[in-house]
Design an enzyme around this catalytic site. Structure first.
Site, PDB file in Angstrom:
ATOM      1  CG  ASP A 232      -1.916   1.149   1.183  1.00  0.00           C
ATOM      2  OD1 ASP A 232      -3.016   0.930   0.648  1.00  0.00           O
ATOM      3  OD2 ASP A 232      -1.598   2.240   1.696  1.00  0.00           O
ATOM      4  CD  GLU A 275      -4.638   4.204  -1.532  1.00  0.00           C
ATOM      5  OE1 GLU A 275      -4.893   4.553  -0.368  1.00  0.00           O
ATOM      6  OE2 GLU A 275      -5.445   4.304  -2.469  1.00  0.00           O
TER       7      GLU A 275
END
Length: 376
Positions: A232, A275
């Protein structure tokens, strides 16, 4: 009219009927091959029809095809990685093959004759040097004025392909090959669009989930280890809010390219959402930790700049899990979901522990993994 007078006419009629029947049988056999080409769902099936089915059907010594990688619709099919995976030596793409075939078919018409009459560069480019056929025909593959390649058929019979031979059936067949190739390229492109994230060029979540199931099934058969990384981008909302979404997109693309460089070619990497990225690795926990630390370190060193040229710091938090897969193939979906959840939990623990770090999931809890010089 006497019987003697009738005999030559009867022979001619019989010969004509035999020729018509032979041509009908030949046409039907071509039609069977053409149906396989038209129905090919992927490039591998298309090539198998040409290289396996066609020579068996017509007793050909060789079949090869040269395709122009500069043709826009063929670029994905002829990507170097895709060609290595296909491993078809009769599929030619080099410029030498195209130049040799173009010299032979310089008028746009098929070339046919004895292979010994070809120059050596053409022989080398179009055939296996260890098994040159006696005669051959080279057929241009073109549609709408656009040449995409050449199809080359070889025979051990020196007289099979020769001057004066009618080529209308073979030219018709070449047009079917051209159209079928175009269909396959479009099918593959649609599949790629359906399985690829357009921003990063990585696989998407749908593809990753499918590969996860397949890999779990494979690992379960042999009790092999499988590892998963959940990655992430740290503080990504702040990047979007500060620099704008276009810069945020550039950041995601940069991280994706960076991660791709740090994992092996055979590993599966996907943009899992927003993301977040997920990587499926073949290997144990030690292998996964080395890969994760390399990814973390490489992203930390990325040089992404804003519109004024100032560096934007990028880091990632990574969760790692690995396990030896044991169980039936019917449990693949359940085991795969468990693997993802473990990596996800470890990633959130990395976030909670300060970001820009790797956490490994161990037996119900994520534990910190400290980098050392040997891992970066």
């Amino acid at each position: 009219m006497t019987n003697l007078a009738q005999t030559p006419l009867s022979d001619r009629l019989r010969a004509l009927v035999d020729t018509v029947q032979h041509n009908e049988r030949t046409l039907r056999r071509f039609q069977n091959v053409e149906l396989c080409l038209i129905g090919a769902q992927d490039f591998a099936s298309f090539l198998a029809t040409l290289f396996d089915h066609l020579p068996q059907e017509f007793a050909l010594a060789s079949v090869s095809i040269w395709l122009d990688e500069r043709t826009p619709i063929l670029r994905d099919l002829l990507d170097p990685g895709a060609l290595r995976a296909l491993n078809q030596r009769n599929l030619k793409t080099g410029r030498e093959g195209g130049s040799a075939a173009a010299r032979l078919c310089e008028t746009g018409r098929p070339w046919l004759g004895r292979v010994s009459e070809m120059d050596e560069p053409a022989q080398t480019a179009l055939f296996d040097a260890a098994a040159l056929p006696a005669s051959a025909i080279v057929l241009p593959l073109a549609a709408g004025g656009q040449l995409s390649g050449y199809l080359c058929l070889g025979s051990q019979d020196a007289g099979r392909f020769g001057e004066g031979m009618a080529t209308d059936i073979l030219e018709r067949f070449a047009s079917i090959v051209t159209a079928s190739l175009d269909n396959v390229a479009h099918r593959e492109r649609l599949k790629q669009l359906g399985m690829t994230d357009p921003l990063t060029g990585l696989s998407n979540r749908r593809y990753f989930d499918e590969r996860l199931r397949e890999e779990i099934q494979r690992a379960a058969r042999y009790s092999l280890p499988v590892a998963c990384l959940f990655i992430d981008v740290d503080c990504f909302k702040r990047i979007n809010d500060t620099y704008g979404h276009l810069t945020g997109d550039r950041a995601l693309a940069a991280v994706a390219a960076c991660v791709r460089q740090q994992v092996r070619l055979g590993d599966t990497l996907a943009r899992y959402g927003g993301e977040e990225f997920a990587a499926l690795l073949q290997g144990d926990r030690s292998d996964a930790l080395i890969a994760a630390e390399r990814v973390r370190h490489a992203v930390e060193l990325l040089e992404l700049q804003d519109d004024e040229g100032a560096r934007i710091a990028l880091t990632v938090s990574i969760g790692v899990t690995a396990r030896v897969i044991r169980g039936g193939a019917h449990q693949a979906a359940e085991l795969g979901q468990a693997l993802l959840e473990e990596a996800d939990r470890a990633m959130y623990q990395a976030k909670n522990n300060g970001r820009n770090r790797v956490e490994v999931f161990e037996g119900g809890a994520a534990k910190p993994h400290e980098a050392d010089a040997g891992l970066v």
